[in-house]
Design an enzyme around this catalytic site. Structure first.
Site, PDB file in Angstrom:
ATOM      1  N   TYR A  95      -3.609  -4.857   2.626  1.00 21.27           N
ATOM      2  CA  TYR A  95      -2.757  -4.913   4.054  1.00 21.27           C
ATOM      3  C   TYR A  95      -4.053  -5.159   4.949  1.00 21.27           C
ATOM      4  O   TYR A  95      -5.263  -4.833   4.701  1.00 21.27           O
ATOM      5  CB  TYR A  95      -2.281  -3.442   4.363  1.00 21.27           C
ATOM      6  CG  TYR A  95      -0.956  -3.263   3.518  1.00 21.27           C
ATOM      7  CD1 TYR A  95       0.119  -3.779   3.933  1.00 21.27           C
ATOM      8  CD2 TYR A  95      -1.134  -2.269   2.356  1.00 21.27           C
ATOM      9  CE1 TYR A  95       1.253  -3.613   3.071  1.00 21.27           C
ATOM     10  CE2 TYR A  95       0.038  -2.283   1.552  1.00 21.27           C
ATOM     11  CZ  TYR A  95       1.226  -2.632   1.888  1.00 21.27           C
ATOM     12  OH  TYR A  95       2.149  -2.590   1.113  1.00 21.27           O
ATOM     13  N   ARG A 138      -3.716   6.243   5.045  1.00 20.58           N
ATOM     14  CA  ARG A 138      -3.741   5.977   3.704  1.00 20.58           C
ATOM     15  C   ARG A 138      -4.796   5.048   3.156  1.00 20.58           C
ATOM     16  O   ARG A 138      -4.831   4.082   3.685  1.00 20.58           O
ATOM     17  CB  ARG A 138      -2.337   5.570   3.195  1.00 20.58           C
ATOM     18  CG  ARG A 138      -2.238   5.387   1.839  1.00 20.58           C
ATOM     19  CD  ARG A 138      -0.842   4.670   1.507  1.00 20.58           C
ATOM     20  NE  ARG A 138       0.165   5.795   1.669  1.00 20.58           N
ATOM     21  CZ  ARG A 138       1.193   6.245   0.923  1.00 20.58           C
ATOM     22  NH1 ARG A 138       1.384   5.587  -0.462  1.00 20.58           N
ATOM     23  NH2 ARG A 138       2.045   7.027   1.163  1.00 20.58           N
TER      24      ARG A 138
END
Length: 102
Positions: A50, A98
């Site tokens: 990501y 995260r």
């Protein structure tokens, strides 16, 4: 950096410094909208593949500006996202970051 992640079908577009600042502001704004909608917190995805992780890893971040190079520079994006979100929403808003360790 415009380096494709092995887990993504798409090659990213490299951001200039203004684009990085805009992205940080977008993360903060999304958290503000979540709070306005009644949510107690947000999760910021820093997992592999990501956007945020592409800044952290040496393999994907080939930048030569204040957002690349040293570890301190590469880790600035997630730190700024969390810091500015905390600043905007206060100590009681839940922020989960995260981070995968693959």
């Amino acid at each position: 950096s415009a380096i494709k992640s092995p887990i993504s079908m798409f090659k990213p577009k490299a951001l200039d410094s203004i684009g990085v600042e805009r992205t940080i502001n977008d993360f903060v704004r999304c958290a503000e909208l979540a709070a306005q909608a009644g949510y107690d917190g947000v999760e910021v995805m820093g997992s592999e593949g990501y956007l945020i992780n592409q800044f952290i890893t040496k393999e994907a971040n080939k930048r030569t500006d204040e957002w690349g190079g040293s570890y301190e520079n590469r880790i600035r994006l997630p730190i700024e996202i969390v810091r500015r979100t905390r600043e905007a929403l206060g100590p009681d808003f839940i922020i989960v970051y995260r981070l995968s360790m693959l």
